[in-house]
Write a protein that holds these residues in place. Structure first.
Motif, PDB file in Angstrom:
ATOM      1  N   PRO A   1       0.823  -1.206   0.000  1.00  0.00           N
ATOM      2  CA  PRO A   1       0.000   0.000   0.000  1.00  0.00           C
ATOM      3  C   PRO A   1       0.856   1.254   0.000  1.00  0.00           C
ATOM      4  CG  PRO A   1       0.103  -0.917   2.212  1.00  0.00           C
ATOM      5  CD  PRO A   1       0.876  -1.861   1.312  1.00  0.00           C
ATOM      6  N   GLY A   2       0.312   2.318  -0.585  1.00  0.00           N
ATOM      7  CA  GLY A   2       0.945   3.618  -0.501  1.00  0.00           C
ATOM      8  C   GLY A   2       0.398   4.389   0.676  1.00  0.00           C
ATOM      9  N   GLY A   3       0.888   5.604   0.854  1.00  0.00           N
ATOM     10  CA  GLY A   3       0.446   6.406   1.984  1.00  0.00           C
ATOM     11  C   GLY A   3      -1.028   6.719   1.973  1.00  0.00           C
ATOM     12  N   ASP A   4      -1.636   6.779   0.773  1.00  0.00           N
ATOM     13  CA  ASP A   4      -3.059   7.111   0.671  1.00  0.00           C
ATOM     14  C   ASP A   4      -3.942   5.889   0.444  1.00  0.00           C
ATOM     15  OD1 ASP A   4      -2.662   9.861   1.001  1.00  0.00           O
ATOM     16  OD2 ASP A   4      -2.172  10.118  -1.115  1.00  0.00           O
ATOM     17  N   THR A   5      -3.364   4.702   0.396  1.00  0.00           N
ATOM     18  CA  THR A   5      -4.161   3.489   0.173  1.00  0.00           C
ATOM     19  C   THR A   5      -4.982   3.178   1.417  1.00  0.00           C
ATOM     20  OG1 THR A   5      -2.399   2.627  -1.246  1.00  0.00           O
ATOM     21  CG2 THR A   5      -4.068   1.065  -0.501  1.00  0.00           C
ATOM     22  N   SER A   6      -6.263   2.909   1.232  1.00  0.00           N
ATOM     23  CA  SER A   6      -7.126   2.623   2.374  1.00  0.00           C
ATOM     24  C   SER A   6      -6.901   1.196   2.877  1.00  0.00           C
ATOM     25  CB  SER A   6      -8.597   2.809   1.997  1.00  0.00           C
ATOM     26  OG  SER A   6      -9.024   1.771   1.131  1.00  0.00           O
ATOM     27  N   ALA A   7      -7.204   0.992   4.158  1.00  0.00           N
ATOM     28  CA  ALA A   7      -7.101  -0.348   4.736  1.00  0.00           C
ATOM     29  C   ALA A   7      -8.055  -1.304   4.045  1.00  0.00           C
ATOM     30  CB  ALA A   7      -7.398  -0.291   6.235  1.00  0.00           C
ATOM     31  N   GLY A   8      -9.216  -0.790   3.628  1.00  0.00           N
ATOM     32  CA  GLY A   8     -10.172  -1.631   2.927  1.00  0.00           C
ATOM     33  C   GLY A   8      -9.633  -2.120   1.599  1.00  0.00           C
ATOM     34  N   THR A   9      -8.897  -1.270   0.893  1.00  0.00           N
ATOM     35  CA  THR A   9      -8.298  -1.682  -0.380  1.00  0.00           C
ATOM     36  C   THR A   9      -7.279  -2.793  -0.158  1.00  0.00           C
ATOM     37  OG1 THR A   9      -8.623   0.457  -1.458  1.00  0.00           O
ATOM     38  CG2 THR A   9      -6.840  -0.921  -2.295  1.00  0.00           C
ATOM     39  N   VAL A  10      -6.468  -2.646   0.876  1.00  0.00           N
ATOM     40  CA  VAL A  10      -5.467  -3.672   1.167  1.00  0.00           C
ATOM     41  C   VAL A  10      -6.147  -5.007   1.450  1.00  0.00           C
ATOM     42  CG1 VAL A  10      -3.628  -4.380   2.743  1.00  0.00           C
ATOM     43  CG2 VAL A  10      -3.801  -1.995   2.033  1.00  0.00           C
ATOM     44  N   GLN A  11      -7.192  -4.985   2.271  1.00  0.00           N
ATOM     45  CA  GLN A  11      -7.877  -6.225   2.614  1.00  0.00           C
ATOM     46  C   GLN A  11      -8.559  -6.846   1.404  1.00  0.00           C
ATOM     47  OE1 GLN A  11      -7.763  -7.879   5.687  1.00  0.00           O
ATOM     48  NE2 GLN A  11      -8.574  -9.468   4.324  1.00  0.00           N
ATOM     49  N   ARG A  12      -9.212  -6.027   0.590  1.00  0.00           N
ATOM     50  CA  ARG A  12      -9.891  -6.556  -0.593  1.00  0.00           C
ATOM     51  C   ARG A  12      -8.894  -7.105  -1.598  1.00  0.00           C
ATOM     52  NH1 ARG A  12     -12.485  -1.776  -2.813  1.00  0.00           N
ATOM     53  NH2 ARG A  12     -13.179  -3.154  -4.480  1.00  0.00           N
ATOM     54  N   ALA A  13      -7.744  -6.435  -1.735  1.00  0.00           N
ATOM     55  CA  ALA A  13      -6.710  -6.951  -2.639  1.00  0.00           C
ATOM     56  C   ALA A  13      -6.175  -8.289  -2.128  1.00  0.00           C
ATOM     57  CB  ALA A  13      -5.574  -5.937  -2.776  1.00  0.00           C
ATOM     58  N   ARG A  14      -5.934  -8.380  -0.822  1.00  0.00           N
ATOM     59  CA  ARG A  14      -5.483  -9.653  -0.239  1.00  0.00           C
ATOM     60  C   ARG A  14      -6.504 -10.752  -0.514  1.00  0.00           C
ATOM     61  NH1 ARG A  14      -3.673  -9.255   5.937  1.00  0.00           N
ATOM     62  NH2 ARG A  14      -3.316 -11.466   5.468  1.00  0.00           N
TER      63      ARG A  14
END
Length: 486
Positions: A150-163
Motif C-alpha cells: 500500500p501507498g500512503g493514501d491506500t485505504s485499509a479496505g483496499t489492502v484487505q480486498r486486494a489480499r
C-alpha cells in the motif's frame, strides 16, 4: 464470475490472465504493442497445461478473453484491474490516470510494479485510496507469492480486498507493511544478483557454476523454509542465537560485494554467453515448459509436508474439489450417478507405449473419491476431528486406452453402505467420444483415526451416505461388482 482487466500483456500480464481464467473469471486486456493480442492468446494456451495441473475451479476457460483498444475501455468493463506496463514511471503514470478516470469508484487498481513506490504512483490520481501494488513472481500462474504494497493514501479496505482477491486466485498475499523501494523479495534477490555479477566479472565463477551453487544446496532448503528458519536449524539446539554467536564474526569478513559492478559490454557478454551455454540449444519455450513442470513437481512434493508453496497448493486443491453441503437440505435431489470429477491425461501419466498407466488410473480415481468424500461432508475439519474412510480393497477393470491430453470423465455410483463400510465404483470414460476406458471399484472402512480402529459413521455424514445410496439403488453398476456386504 469477475471480469479482471489487464493492461500490458507481456510475460507478467499473460501470467495474471492464466491465474484469473483458471479461477473461472473473465479477462479483458489491452496492449499497444504490435501483434500483442495474438501473442497474448498464444501465451495463455501455452501456459494452460501447467495451470491445469494445479487444478481448475468451476468455469475455468482459457478462451474467456476479451480485447480492448485502450486502458480506459478495459477499466470501464473491469471489476479488478491489474496494470503490467514497463517499470517506468513515465509510462505508468498516464496509464494510471486513464484507469482512474474510467473505472468505477469501487474498483481496485493494482500495479505489477517490482520496486516503484506506490505513494509516488498514486499521487496524481483522483481516487488514490483504491491504488495498491500487487507484485507477482514469474511464472505468475504457478508461483503463489504476491507482495501487496500500500501507498500512503491506500485505504485499509483496499489492502484487505486486494489480499482477498489474490488469495481467491490461489495465491499467498504478503503485505509489505513498510513502504520501501524494491519491496521485500526483490531486495533479497537483488543482493544475490549483485554478488553474482561480481563473481562473474572478477572471473571467479561462471553462471553455470553459480547456479549449481544454489540449485544443489541452499535452493532446496529455501523452497520450504526460507533463509531464516534454515539458519535457525544451523545453530543446532541453540538455534538462531547460537548460530549468530558462532558464525557472527564471519560477518565482519569482506566475503561479499553488495555494490554492483559496472555493467560493461564484457560483463554482459560473459553473463549472456554463460546463460546460452547452460541453455544448451534449448529454446525459451522448451525451458519454460521444463521450469513449469519442475515447479509443479516441487510444490506437489512440499504439499505432502504441508509447508511452503505446498501448503498453498493443498489449500487451492481443497477449493477445487470442494462441494456444497446444502445438497443435503431436506428434499434436495441427488444426482444418479454422480458426476463430480473430470481431468485430462497428463504427460507423466503415460508409459513408454504412450498409454495411461495403472497408477494413473488409481490417481484419477483417488481424486474422484476425494470429490465424493467432500460431497458427503468429509473434509479437512472432519479428518481433524478424528474421522476418515480408509480404502481396504480396490479392483480395476481395463476396457480401453487413453493417451496424453485425452479428456476424462469419472462417474461415480455408490453401490452400498452400512454403519462402517462404503462401496462404490468409478467409471472412467473418454469425455469426447464416450469410450469406456476403465472401472475402479472400491470398498472403504470408516475409522476413528485417534483410536486407530473402525468406527460407525457420525450422523451427519451417515445421512448424506444414505441419501446417495437411496438415489443410486435403482442404478445398474457399470462394472460387475467383486465386493459385497456379507
Amino acid at each position: 464470475m469477475t471480469t479482471v482487466g489487464l493492461i500490458g500483456t507481456g510475460v507478467i500480464g499473460t501470467g495474471w490472465a492464466v491465474r484469473a481464467l483458471a479461477r473461472g473469471h473473465t479477462v479483458i486486456a489491452s496492449d499497444v504493442a504490435e501483434g500483442a493480442e495474438a501473442r497474448f492468446r498464444a501465451g495463455i494456451a501455452r501456459a494452460w497445461p501447467a495451470a491445469r495441473k494445479l487444478g481448475l475451479l468451476p468455469g475455468a476457460d482459457p478462451t474467456r478473453v476479451g480485447w480492448a483498444e485502450s486502458p480506459a475501455a478495459v477499466a470501464a468493463a473491469s471489476d479488478f484491474i491489474q496494470e503490467n506496463v514497463p517499470e517506468n514511471p513515465d509510462i505508468k503514470a498516464p496509464v494510471h490516470r486513464q484507469l482512474d478516470a474510467a473505472a468505477r469508484p469501487e474498483v481496485i487498481i493494482a500495479s505489477s510494479s517490482s520496486g516503484l513506490l506506490p505513494s509516488d504512483m498514486q499521487a496524481a490520481l483522483q481516487r488514490p485510496e483504491r491504488f495498491v501494488v500487487g507484485h507477482p513472481f514469474n511464472p505468475v500462474y504457478l508461483l503463489p507469492l504476491v507482495e501487496v504494497v500500500p501507498g500512503g493514501d491506500t485505504s485499509a479496505g483496499t489492502v484487505q480486498r486486494a489480499r482477498d482477491f489474490y488469495a481467491d486466485l490461489g495465491m499467498e498475499p504478503l503485505v509489505v507493511r513498510n513502504e520501501i523501494e524494491g519491496y521485500l523479495s526483490d531486495r533479497l534477490q537483488e543482493a544475490m544478483w549483485r554478488e553474482i555479477l561480481h563473481l562473474v566479472n572478477d572471473g571467479i565463477a561462471t553462471t553455470e557454476e553459480l547456479d549449481a551453487a544454489v540449485t544443489y544446496g541452499p535452493g532446496l532448503r529455501w523452497a520450504g523454509m526460507g533463509t531464516n528458519l534454515t539458519f535457525h536449524l544451523a545453530g543446532g539446539d541453540g538455534g538462531m542465537r547460537y548460530m549468530l554467536e558462532h558464525f557472527g564474526p564471519a560477518l565482519e569478513l569482506p566475503w561479499t560485494k553488495l555494490e554492483a559492478p559496472p555493467l560493461t559490454p564484457e560483463l554482459i557478454d560473459r553473463m549472456a554467453t554463460g546463460a546460452e551455454t547452460q541453455a544448451a540449444g534449448r529454446s525459451i519455450v522448451e525451458l519454460e515448459r521444463l521450469r513449469d513442470d519442475y515447479l509443479v513437481s516441487v510444490m506437489r512434493a512440499l504439499r505432502a509436508h504441508d509447508i511452503g508453496a505446498g501448503r498453498v497448493m493443498a489449500r487451492h486443491e481443497a477449493r477445487v474439489h470442494g462441494a456444497d453441503p446444502a445438497v443435503w437440505a431436506e428434499g434436495a435431489s441427488v444426482a444418479a450417478p454422480l458426476r463430480l470429477y473430470s481431468c485430462v491425461v497428463e504427460p507423466e501419466w503415460v508409459d513408454y507405449n504412450g498409454h495411461m498407466t495403472e497408477s494413473a488410473y488409481l490417481l484419477a480415481a483417488g481424486w474422484a473419491s476425494d470429490k465424493l468424500f467432500r460431497y458427503l461432508g468429509i473434509d479437512e475439519d472432519y479428518r481433524a476431528a478424528g474421522h476418515s474412510y480408509y480404502t481396504v480393497e480396490t479392483h480395476i477393470g481395463f476396457l480401453g486406452e487413453a493417451s496424453v491430453d485425452d479428456p476424462l470423465d469419472l462417474v461415480t455410483t455408490v453401490l452400498g453402505a452400512d454403519a462402517k463400510r462404503l462401496h462404490f465404483v468409478h467409471e472412467i470414460t473418454h469425455a469426447a467420444d464416450q469410450r469406456r476406458l476403465a472401472t475402479v471399484e472400491q470398498m472403504l472402512l470408516h475409522v476413528d483415526t485417534t483410536a486407530g480402529r473402525s468406527a460407525p459413521v457420525p450422523p451427519a455424514v451417515r445421512q448424506a451416505v444414505q441419501a446417495v445410496v437411496a438415489a443410486h439403488a435403482r442404478l445398474e453398476s457399470p462394472a460387475t461388482p467383486t465386493m459385497g456386504f456379507r
